[in-house]
Scaffold this motif. Structure first.
Motif, PDB file in Angstrom:
ATOM      1  N   ASP A 100       0.538  -1.123  -0.621  1.00  0.00           N
ATOM      2  CA  ASP A 100      -0.074  -0.285  -0.520  1.00  0.00           C
ATOM      3  C   ASP A 100       0.328   1.239  -0.418  1.00  0.00           C
ATOM      4  OD1 ASP A 100      -2.667   1.435   0.759  1.00  0.00           O
ATOM      5  OD2 ASP A 100      -1.686   2.044   2.194  1.00  0.00           O
ATOM      6  N   GLN A 155       2.588   2.085  -3.725  1.00  0.00           N
ATOM      7  CA  GLN A 155       1.630   2.867  -4.330  1.00  0.00           C
ATOM      8  C   GLN A 155       1.220   4.253  -3.852  1.00  0.00           C
ATOM      9  OE1 GLN A 155       0.835   0.955  -7.403  1.00  0.00           O
ATOM     10  NE2 GLN A 155       1.858  -0.409  -6.202  1.00  0.00           N
ATOM     11  N   GLU A 202      -5.165  -3.722  -5.487  1.00  0.00           N
ATOM     12  CA  GLU A 202      -4.038  -3.832  -5.976  1.00  0.00           C
ATOM     13  C   GLU A 202      -3.958  -4.795  -7.220  1.00  0.00           C
ATOM     14  OE1 GLU A 202      -0.059  -4.650  -5.761  1.00  0.00           O
ATOM     15  OE2 GLU A 202      -1.363  -3.070  -4.812  1.00  0.00           O
ATOM     16  N   ARG A 207       5.136  -7.967  -8.545  1.00  0.00           N
ATOM     17  CA  ARG A 207       4.717  -8.282  -7.774  1.00  0.00           C
ATOM     18  C   ARG A 207       2.652  -9.103  -7.804  1.00  0.00           C
ATOM     19  NH1 ARG A 207       2.320  -2.037 -10.410  1.00  0.00           N
ATOM     20  NH2 ARG A 207       0.449  -2.524  -8.752  1.00  0.00           N
ATOM     21  N   LEU A 218       1.293 -11.370  -4.600  1.00  0.00           N
ATOM     22  CA  LEU A 218      -0.120 -10.831  -4.393  1.00  0.00           C
ATOM     23  C   LEU A 218      -0.583 -12.343  -4.348  1.00  0.00           C
ATOM     24  CD1 LEU A 218      -2.748  -8.220  -5.955  1.00  0.00           C
ATOM     25  CD2 LEU A 218      -3.187 -10.985  -5.911  1.00  0.00           C
TER      26      LEU A 218
END
Length: 400
Positions: A105, A108, A223, A257, A261
């Motif tokens: 978080d 980003q 995300e 990523r 994830l």
């Protein structure tokens, strides 16, 4: 508003209030040894109280109304105990998930992309709304459970007269067994204090665990959507293309990523899935019982209180299924991202790498309830249908 601001944490812009409540109710155990054992003792006391609720079933087994009241509260208390027990047992996994969410978080939020910044603000605001709404709903339910006996005593004249004449017992906060006589005023007050403590603490468990899990689900959806935006921008735009080196770095970042994830979404599902399987069974019974009580109850006040409990039971399961459903469809749409890039004007080697990335995105992110079903809105509707079927059977069995 001042209280809500105090819950915020700049180091955890998304999970700030949720992590603070997890610590406050002792799900995230503190490093201090004395405080750690204090919370463990508190947990054991509520667990012991839940066991007394099952003991009380034996003594009230011949009274259907008391049995149903005990059943809906006891099963919710059992869910609280299971949540806390698994959270403490898998504490390391939950901490890893929380740290990943915070790390991703913050990464980003450091972007200067206007579209992504707007998306982050939108999801953060939504997380606060769903968190505070759920807290309010749980707080209202706990207050109703605790003060329900007082409401009935002051608002029902027939109940007051029956209690004074000894024809009816005092209405308990929560149906549970105690090793002393509850029919005396002293015993009743002592039992009420004990039952109120367990209700408040159990409510704190539910709100901290559920709101944290729901916000993490929202994060996974956010995300996935931001990853789709970045995939569409791997090669820049048709009028402002980036160099091959920059494109390759962006492609590697998208790959990294997504791998991360998928890893943490599976870890999150492994921690949540067994709980959700039990949740579905418990909610089915709760919905069935409360629906039956609403239709069979003659008191308007009692109907209102039972309806609020039904709303809470439905909201619990619905919020989980809704957000899991969002993650599922965001995952399905992720593979559209690479095709929205300017892949047609790049070298064939870049197209091959993009194809590999697209194939990787075929791994669907979806949460489950045990090994049997996915956690989606369709599943929620199936549970409502099942609960209605149980309610119909219970109603017919009582009319014969």
């Amino acid at each position: 508003m001042f209280v809500l601001k105090k819950l915020e944490n700049p180091k955890r812009p998304l999970l700030g209030p949720n992590v603070k409540t997890l610590k406050f109710w002792g799900l995230l155990l503190p490093k201090n040894v004395y405080m750690k054992y204090f919370y463990i003792i508190m947990h054991l006391m509520v667990t012991a109280f839940t066991a007394t609720e099952y003991v009380d079933v034996w003594f009230i087994r011949n009274d259907l109304n008391l049995l149903l009241n005990n059943l809906k509260i006891t099963m919710l208390a059992t869910m609280s105990v299971v949540k806390v027990t698994t959270f403490l047992y898998w504490q390391k996994h939950w901490k890893d998930i929380i740290e990943y969410v915070t790390r991703a978080d913050l990464a980003q939020r450091a972007t200067d992309d206007v579209i992504k910044n707007d998306l982050i603000k939108k999801f953060t605001k939504y997380c606060r709304k769903i968190t505070y709404f759920y807290w309010s709903l749980m707080f209202t339910t706990v207050v109703i459970v605790i003060f329900h006996p007082l409401f009935k005593f002051f608002l029902s004249q027939s109940y007051r007269e029956n209690v004074k004449e000894g024809n009816e017992d005092y209405l308990q906060v929560v149906s549970s067994w105690v090793p002393f006589n509850k029919s005396t005023i002293q015993g009743y007050l002592a039992a009420s204090i004990w039952q109120s403590y367990a209700s408040i603490y159990g409510g704190g468990w539910i709100t901290s665990f559920d709101s944290n899990a729901m916000v993490i689900m929202v994060f996974f959806r956010a995300e996935l959507e931001m990853l789709k935006i970045d995939c569409a921008n791997i090669f820049g735009t048709e009028w402002n293309p980036v160099s091959d080196k920059v494109a390759f770095e962006r492609l590697k970042d998208c790959h990294r990523r997504h791998v991360e994830l998928v890893k943490y979404s599976r870890l999150f599902d492994a921690c949540l899935s067994p709980i959700m399987l039990l949740y579905m069974f418990v909610c089915s019974v709760m919905l069935c019982v409360t629906a039956y009580q609403i239709t069979s109850e003659t008191s308007a006040m009692q109907r209102f209180l039972t309806t609020e409990y039904l709303v809470f039971g439905v909201a619990q399961l619905f919020i989980y299924c809704w957000h899991s459903n969002d993650v599922y469809f965001a995952s399905l749409r992720l593979s559209e991202g690479p095709y929205e890039s300017t892949w047609w004007c790049r070298h064939v080697s870049h197209r091959k790498n993009l194809f590999i990335l697209t194939a990787q995105f075929s791994r669907v992110v979806v949460f489950s309830a045990g090994p049997f079903t996915k956690l989606t809105v369709a599943t929620f509707i199936s549970i409502l249908k099942g609960a209605y079927s149980y309610y119909t059977l219970l109603s017919k069995s009582q009319t014969k």
